[in-house]
Design a protein around this motif. Structure first.
Motif, PDB file in Angstrom:
ATOM      1  N   GLY A   1       0.812  -1.210   0.000  1.00 34.99           N
ATOM      2  CA  GLY A   1       0.000   0.000   0.000  1.00 34.99           C
ATOM      3  C   GLY A   1       0.846   1.260   0.000  1.00 34.99           C
ATOM      4  N   LEU A   2       2.078   1.161   0.499  1.00 35.94           N
ATOM      5  CA  LEU A   2       2.965   2.324   0.510  1.00 35.94           C
ATOM      6  C   LEU A   2       3.784   2.333  -0.772  1.00 35.94           C
ATOM      7  N   THR A   3       4.075   3.510  -1.279  1.00 30.62           N
ATOM      8  CA  THR A   3       4.873   3.614  -2.499  1.00 30.62           C
ATOM      9  C   THR A   3       6.211   4.266  -2.178  1.00 30.62           C
ATOM     10  N   GLU A   4       7.240   3.780  -2.824  1.00 36.68           N
ATOM     11  CA  GLU A   4       8.568   4.364  -2.643  1.00 36.68           C
ATOM     12  C   GLU A   4       8.633   5.677  -3.402  1.00 36.68           C
ATOM     13  N   GLU A   5       8.991   6.726  -2.693  1.00 29.07           N
ATOM     14  CA  GLU A   5       9.135   8.051  -3.287  1.00 29.07           C
ATOM     15  C   GLU A   5      10.498   8.584  -2.853  1.00 29.07           C
ATOM     16  N   SER A   6      11.225   9.209  -3.761  1.00 28.26           N
ATOM     17  CA  SER A   6      12.598   9.631  -3.455  1.00 28.26           C
ATOM     18  C   SER A   6      12.685  10.716  -2.392  1.00 28.26           C
ATOM     19  N   THR A   7      11.598  11.446  -2.132  1.00 26.23           N
ATOM     20  CA  THR A   7      11.648  12.531  -1.145  1.00 26.23           C
ATOM     21  C   THR A   7      10.872  12.206   0.125  1.00 26.23           C
ATOM     22  N   VAL A   8      10.422  10.963   0.269  1.00 25.54           N
ATOM     23  CA  VAL A   8       9.565  10.599   1.395  1.00 25.54           C
ATOM     24  C   VAL A   8      10.248   9.587   2.300  1.00 25.54           C
ATOM     25  N   HIS A   9      10.130   9.840   3.596  1.00 29.67           N
ATOM     26  CA  HIS A   9      10.565   8.884   4.614  1.00 29.67           C
ATOM     27  C   HIS A   9       9.335   8.398   5.362  1.00 29.67           C
ATOM     28  N   TYR A  10       9.232   7.094   5.541  1.00 29.59           N
ATOM     29  CA  TYR A  10       8.214   6.497   6.398  1.00 29.59           C
ATOM     30  C   TYR A  10       8.927   6.131   7.693  1.00 29.59           C
ATOM     31  N   LEU A  11       8.441   6.659   8.815  1.00 26.59           N
ATOM     32  CA  LEU A  11       9.169   6.539  10.076  1.00 26.59           C
ATOM     33  C   LEU A  11       8.250   6.161  11.237  1.00 26.59           C
ATOM     34  N   TYR A  12       8.860   5.682  12.313  1.00 31.03           N
ATOM     35  CA  TYR A  12       8.217   5.435  13.608  1.00 31.03           C
ATOM     36  C   TYR A  12       6.957   4.584  13.508  1.00 31.03           C
ATOM     37  N   PRO A  13       7.007   3.448  12.810  1.00 28.98           N
ATOM     38  CA  PRO A  13       5.802   2.615  12.698  1.00 28.98           C
ATOM     39  C   PRO A  13       5.477   1.926  14.016  1.00 28.98           C
ATOM     40  N   VAL A  14       4.179   1.730  14.256  1.00 32.41           N
ATOM     41  CA  VAL A  14       3.750   1.014  15.450  1.00 32.41           C
ATOM     42  C   VAL A  14       2.410   0.331  15.165  1.00 32.41           C
ATOM     43  N   TYR A  15       2.343  -0.965  15.507  1.00 34.06           N
ATOM     44  CA  TYR A  15       1.105  -1.731  15.363  1.00 34.06           C
ATOM     45  C   TYR A  15       0.072  -1.270  16.376  1.00 34.06           C
TER      46      TYR A  15
END
Length: 181
Positions: free
Chosen positions: A37-51
């Motif tokens: 569902g998430l897409t890789e983008e050169s300017t985006v960081h996905y951080l601090y995930p939590v269930y």
């Protein structure tokens, strides 16, 4: 990050493109798989995930560096060199709280809760009905404060400021205890 009853963990992994992506790995080991569902983008960081405690959702921070990376190298150097730290952090850290179904699906920006003004460090309440997070939305001194928002099946209400701390104190990482709902 995982809850004790979870069968997998989710973590942020840096990518060669100067971005990061969220990956899930089974608790007993194996190969890390990107959270679908998430897409890789050169300017985006996905951080601090939590269930979430019921393992149905993953809350995370989506940080977009487009405004900084759009500058040519000389302008970027000048902006970094001549900008006070408090303004520099606002320039470089546009971040929002999102959720995605844990088994994959369409990411949801919690627009009622998250303004994008350096919202960070989401934490679920023990029952999963609330999300607490830090935000710089009210701080002229650039100190984060803790906000809390009710969560219900992919939506979140407008948050309220956790009472008590003053604007000149920094409160960056929320934490819940059992029985705190």
């Amino acid at each position: 990050v995982r809850y004790p009853q979870s069968q997998s963990m989710v973590h942020a992994l840096p990518l060669p493109t100067t971005s990061s992506m969220l990956y899930r790995i089974r608790a007993e080991g194996g190969t890390a798989e990107p959270v679908s569902g998430l897409t890789e983008e050169s300017t985006v960081h996905y951080l601090y995930p939590v269930y979430s405690p019921d393992n149905n959702w993953i809350a995370y921070v989506k940080r977009d560096w487009t405004s900084v990376q759009a500058l040519d190298p000389l302008s970027l150097f000048n902006a970094l060199y001549n900008t006070p730290l408090s303004q520099l952090l606002i320039l470089s850290n546009y971040s929002q709280i999102h959720v995605v179904p844990a088994q994959g699906g369409t990411p949801i920006y919690l627009s009622e809760a998250s303004t994008g003004q350096m919202d960070s460090m989401p934490r679920w309440s023990p029952e999963g009905n609330w999300l607490a997070f830090s935000s710089h939305r009210l701080s002229e001194s650039n100190n984060p404060q803790i906000f809390v928002s009710r969560f219900n099946r992919g939506t979140a209400d407008a948050p309220f400021l956790l009472p008590g701390p003053t604007a000149d104190s920094a409160n960056h990482i929320p934490s819940w205890t059992q029985g705190s709902e």
